[in-house]
Design an enzyme around this catalytic site. Sequence first.
Site, PDB file in Angstrom:
ATOM      1  N   LYS A  33       3.369  -7.015   4.073  1.00 36.81           N
ATOM      2  CA  LYS A  33       3.129  -5.616   3.701  1.00 36.81           C
ATOM      3  C   LYS A  33       2.805  -4.878   4.991  1.00 36.81           C
ATOM      4  CE  LYS A  33      -0.776  -3.549   4.507  1.00 36.81           C
ATOM      5  NZ  LYS A  33      -1.011  -2.126   4.777  1.00 36.81           N
TER       6      LYS A  33
ATOM      7  N   SER B 265      -5.968   7.351   3.783  1.00 38.97           N
ATOM      8  CA  SER B 265      -5.224   6.096   3.661  1.00 38.97           C
ATOM      9  C   SER B 265      -5.644   5.176   4.784  1.00 38.97           C
ATOM     10  CB  SER B 265      -3.719   6.340   3.697  1.00 38.97           C
ATOM     11  OG  SER B 265      -3.344   6.878   4.957  1.00 38.97           O
TER      12      SER B 265
ATOM     13  N   GLU C 147       6.134   4.657   7.758  1.00 38.72           N
ATOM     14  CA  GLU C 147       5.812   5.903   7.049  1.00 38.72           C
ATOM     15  C   GLU C 147       6.566   7.107   7.610  1.00 38.72           C
ATOM     16  OE1 GLU C 147       1.626   5.968   7.481  1.00 38.72           O
ATOM     17  OE2 GLU C 147       1.258   4.824   5.660  1.00 38.72           O
TER      18      GLU C 147
ATOM     19  N   THR D 152       0.879  -1.183   0.000  1.00 41.94           N
ATOM     20  CA  THR D 152       0.000   0.000   0.000  1.00 41.94           C
ATOM     21  C   THR D 152       0.913   1.228   0.000  1.00 41.94           C
ATOM     22  OG1 THR D 152      -0.215  -0.131   2.418  1.00 41.94           O
ATOM     23  CG2 THR D 152      -1.972  -1.112   1.094  1.00 41.94           C
TER      24      THR D 152
ATOM     25  N   ASN E   2      -0.008  11.045   6.347  1.00 43.56           N
ATOM     26  CA  ASN E   2      -1.283  10.650   6.931  1.00 43.56           C
ATOM     27  C   ASN E   2      -2.300  11.767   7.008  1.00 43.56           C
ATOM     28  OD1 ASN E   2      -1.011   7.748   7.665  1.00 43.56           O
ATOM     29  ND2 ASN E   2       0.857   8.562   8.578  1.00 43.56           N
TER      30      ASN E   2
ATOM     31  N   THR F 252       0.272  -3.664  12.180  1.00 36.54           N
ATOM     32  CA  THR F 252      -0.712  -3.634  11.103  1.00 36.54           C
ATOM     33  C   THR F 252      -0.090  -4.089   9.818  1.00 36.54           C
ATOM     34  OG1 THR F 252      -1.944  -1.886  12.006  1.00 36.54           O
ATOM     35  CG2 THR F 252      -2.157  -2.204   9.689  1.00 36.54           C
TER      36      THR F 252
END
Lengths: 392, 392
Positions: A177, A392, A268, A155, A387, A188
Amino acid sequence: MSVTAAKGFTAAGITAGIKQNGNPDLALVVNTGPRRAAAGVFTSNRVKAAPVLWSEQVLKGGEVTAVVLNSGGANACTGPKGFQDTHATAEKVAESLNAAGHGGTGGHAPGQVAVCSTGLIGILLPMDKLLPGVDKAVAGLSEHGGEKAAIAIKTTDTVHKTSVATRDDWTVGGMAKGAGMLAPGLATMLVVLTTDADVDAPTLDRALRDATRVTFDRVDSDGCMSTNDTVLLLASGASGVTPEYAAFAEAVRAVCDDLGQQLIRDAEGASKDIRIEVVNAATEEDAVQVGRTIARNNLLKCAVHGEDPNWGRVLSAIGTTSAAFEPDRLGVAINGVWVCKNGGVGEDRDLVDMRYREVHIVADLAAGDAAATIWTNDLTAEYVHENSAYSS
Amino acid sequence: MSVTAAKGFTAAGITAGIKQNGNPDLALVVNTGPRRAAAGVFTSNRVKAAPVLWSEQVLKGGEVTAVVLNSGGANACTGPKGFQDTHATAEKVAESLNAAGHGGTGGHAPGQVAVCSTGLIGILLPMDKLLPGVDKAVAGLSEHGGEKAAIAIKTTDTVHKTSVATRDDWTVGGMAKGAGMLAPGLATMLVVLTTDADVDAPTLDRALRDATRVTFDRVDSDGCMSTNDTVLLLASGASGVTPEYAAFAEAVRAVCDDLGQQLIRDAEGASKDIRIEVVNAATEEDAVQVGRTIARNNLLKCAVHGEDPNWGRVLSAIGTTSAAFEPDRLGVAINGVWVCKNGGVGEDRDLVDMRYREVHIVADLAAGDAAATIWTNDLTAEYVHENSAYSS
């Protein structure tokens, strides 16, 4: 290599058109046997996505013949229609595999097809694209398809993640992922592990839980727990070898550990990977609680980003836990320098070198001999941007 | 007005030189009586700063004649020397007040002087500057000194915070500092409240706890709890009026509520103030737990920053709590639009207008009739910058 490193598996990764940007978005992993044993662990979030509810049921049977994974939509909080879509996806996979002659021993039944989804919550999947995509994926299945499958589940991941542990005559491989929303009760993520060891479902379950407890469960990027976390372990038995439990469990843990580290390194917006080691705790639970609390302290995560060895923020975080400790016996080391001793000022903080990506924080509770390590990363303006700039 | 709005109080705010930037850094509040009743609530962090340990002891006596507050250093995690410094500060205040003839009824004793400090953790205070500063503050005491005192306790605050509730013939006033590290078990802050109502210490204690439970305790800017949180309420009795408990408690709550809102509006780097209202919970505890968990979700805080009504992140957060609810009965409204109904897609998210600073999120647990409101703010690149660019 990924999920096809072990014998007895084929995989594919294709573009079904679920993602609007045209990137690959559908992966398929098929166990060609002879064994079809499987185990799974799932998010402990009480708000569970439809594919999690479905796959939990599938795993109860202890057999999985295929796993279908889509990116581009989480199919979470989508109500009865979302669950029907997951069911329809499993049916389509079984039907398409059987029609294409990929049935293997006994063929495929929908109730043995696990489904994983990842992406935005609260959006129904475009089934008019996903179902034809299943046919395309089945047509693309290959013993060398592991990399493509790993790419199709990305993603916001900047890289795809795979790992392989090869032992004498059997193998554990896997793909993952995950980049954001990494938190306990599973980081997650979606993870599929495969092995050609000849291992039954209860043993797979034990090895998987033993491994995730000290790997994925201790990765905490941003304290946010997903609705879709799934880790599956499939055994084909194709090597014909049944390893000792300890050796098998070690290989599973090694692959989980490697994939977990890859998740943190790709978190991220992160500029620092932080290893928080809690030592001399009264119990392992205390050590985990303290490690997690430090890992979730936004102020500390900002300080690390700024290369500031701000040990006061570590002590502030420890003080909010229920772990056994005396404030005036606490110690904190940052990158090897004990900047806090006995709850107060220790070695010169100017000795701390924080220029490199890896940051190592040791919190000494001086309350026993248990320990645990939690992995997290810093908090950056890029995390905020990633974010906030789009859904997302 | 601030702490000198009530009769029977003098205050001062001066520059002692504790802060390197030359801004005011020392405040003094003196109760000139006739009553010297006081109550206090303190951080629930188990790592407590020296001034907190000192002032907790002082408050046990139920009498406070003066409060000295410094910014520029928290005097936390500073060991025995830090505690000695706090003690020396209280002694200096009593001595200087008595020498200057500010003794009032009975004079000042160190054991009735509360001390508050705020700033960086793990640094000893420059006592060579602080102690002479006490003399300077005593010399500057005035019945109009409330504003200057409020200014002198600022750290990263962009504005000073004061509030006054005037009733028929008595008054409650107060000042607060706080901008970051705002979290439960008291938002991170220093607050001094004063009243000229003639109220005894047990009543002050009850009114203060009743007020902070639903105001400061429900402000959660960044989930980080301080080592120095202190809220003091001092009564001079100078009005000669003893109000009914309900009326007095309401006035204290009104001032606490106003100051709490000012803290959130000045939270570091924030661009949005978020009011999280949890309704139809089984218990108030459930409502508070769910509200706090939503308030601490970095992904949601980023989404609000990006003006994205991402209700999936609200549901993800709720799912990590132990509150009573059924996932398929949850509802979420953002700025009046029920974007999530029955755990799934509700009204059109494009109807949500998030252009303004105030954001109102309602989480409906459909599990009872209890409710609670938590105030927080968004997560921004500016927050990261403020907390990474330098030690604070």
